[in-house]
Design an enzyme around this catalytic site. Sequence first.
Site, mmCIF file in Angstrom:
data_model
loop_
_atom_site.group_PDB
_atom_site.id
_atom_site.type_symbol
_atom_site.label_atom_id
_atom_site.label_comp_id
_atom_site.label_asym_id
_atom_site.label_seq_id
_atom_site.Cartn_x
_atom_site.Cartn_y
_atom_site.Cartn_z
ATOM 1 N N GLY A 155 -4.426 0.037 2.271
ATOM 2 C CA GLY A 155 -5.190 -1.209 2.189
ATOM 3 C C GLY A 155 -5.625 -1.708 3.553
ATOM 4 O O GLY A 155 -6.733 -2.236 3.716
ATOM 5 N N ASN A 193 -7.210 6.510 -2.678
ATOM 6 C CA ASN A 193 -6.968 5.588 -3.782
ATOM 7 C C ASN A 193 -7.996 4.469 -3.682
ATOM 8 O O ASN A 193 -8.562 4.227 -2.613
ATOM 9 C CB ASN A 193 -5.524 5.047 -3.772
ATOM 10 N N GLU A 218 -1.498 -4.775 -4.955
ATOM 11 C CA GLU A 218 -1.571 -3.344 -5.215
ATOM 12 C C GLU A 218 -1.491 -3.007 -6.696
ATOM 13 O O GLU A 218 -0.857 -3.726 -7.481
ATOM 14 C CB GLU A 218 -0.441 -2.612 -4.487
ATOM 15 N N CYS A 220 0.361 -2.917 3.092
ATOM 16 C CA CYS A 220 -0.234 -1.800 2.365
ATOM 17 C C CYS A 220 -0.998 -0.980 3.388
ATOM 18 O O CYS A 220 -2.019 -1.454 3.921
ATOM 19 C CB CYS A 220 -1.152 -2.287 1.249
ATOM 20 N N HIS A 255 -9.974 0.917 -3.416
ATOM 21 C CA HIS A 255 -9.760 -0.381 -2.784
ATOM 22 C C HIS A 255 -10.990 -1.263 -2.926
ATOM 23 O O HIS A 255 -12.124 -0.796 -2.803
ATOM 24 C CB HIS A 255 -9.460 -0.218 -1.290
ATOM 25 N N ASN A 309 4.728 4.228 -8.622
ATOM 26 C CA ASN A 309 4.792 2.775 -8.664
ATOM 27 C C ASN A 309 5.926 2.302 -9.561
ATOM 28 O O ASN A 309 6.503 3.076 -10.330
ATOM 29 C CB ASN A 309 3.466 2.203 -9.196
ATOM 30 N N CYS A 348 -0.408 6.539 -0.046
ATOM 31 C CA CYS A 348 0.409 5.427 0.451
ATOM 32 C C CYS A 348 0.631 5.658 1.939
ATOM 33 O O CYS A 348 1.447 6.497 2.322
ATOM 34 C CB CYS A 348 1.735 5.327 -0.295
ATOM 35 N N GLY A 349 -0.108 4.945 2.774
ATOM 36 C CA GLY A 349 -0.055 5.190 4.213
ATOM 37 C C GLY A 349 1.276 4.835 4.843
ATOM 38 O O GLY A 349 1.825 5.607 5.641
ATOM 39 N N ASN A 350 1.819 3.673 4.495
ATOM 40 C CA ASN A 350 3.122 3.296 5.048
ATOM 41 C C ASN A 350 4.216 4.219 4.531
ATOM 42 O O ASN A 350 5.160 4.567 5.253
ATOM 43 C CB ASN A 350 3.456 1.844 4.698
ATOM 44 N N ASN A 353 -6.761 -1.455 -5.777
ATOM 45 C CA ASN A 353 -5.976 -2.271 -4.862
ATOM 46 C C ASN A 353 -6.908 -3.316 -4.272
ATOM 47 O O ASN A 353 -7.993 -2.970 -3.782
ATOM 48 C CB ASN A 353 -5.389 -1.406 -3.754
#
Length: 273
Positions: A220, A157, A208, A217, A159, A66, A75-77, A190
Amino acid sequence: MTLRFSKMHGAGNDFVVIDATRAPFVPDARLLRRLTDRRYGVGCDQVLVVEAPGQPDVDFDYRIFNADGSEVGQCGNGARCLAVFVRAQGLSTKDHLRVRTQTRVLELEHLSDGQVRANLGAPMFAPEQVPIALGMPYAVDLPDFGAVAFDALSMGNPHAVIRVDDVDQAPVTILGPALQALPVFPQSVNVGFLQVTAPDAGRLRVFERGAGETLACGSGACAAAVAGQRRGWFGPSVQLTVPGGTLRVDWAGGDAPVWLTGPVETVFQGELL
């Protein structure tokens, strides 16, 4: 020493991506600030580092940093961008990849239409898995907001997902950090703000950890779709409109993995001197 990088984004969620398979990358705080700073550096939501695999069951190791210097496990994207990056850099020609993050192994797939989909693994709901130091149903009392109810889960992570009537009017930049600061979230969280528009569609904004509000996200979006499906708001496939574009989430329920699909674009390549 010159640092080569690619600037990429998935639905507006932008990254500086670095190849550390050929030369080591030391993620010190000063360098990360310079890479993420949008005025005095390159500018991005997160820095992604591709490393040689530490174990034979994966193609690459994948680290996520970060803007505040913290390292996170999902981090999916970013994972979808990584799939395009390693192909463009000549590191792999595979259509299917396995990469290891700090918390789990992800499967990535190039689709015929140019999009990339990522298997982010199964969601986890037990409070100690999120982690969250509250019993269900989840709700907290906050000054100026009163009782705030939310769903909580981990996609590798933590959420929290809050349903709102109008995502444009949601107090994302106020309520998001207020929830993140609560001691009930020992690893912070997040915070997603979800507007349900149809059984297969919704709108989403996410504040985030370590980055603030982003245009998209990926994890997310997965968390919002999963929470919505468990609540009966969504079916097994959902199109979520985020400020930077559209992402698709597919989940068959139970212990099935969550799949995230969307576009990836390389913006430019550069060198930091």
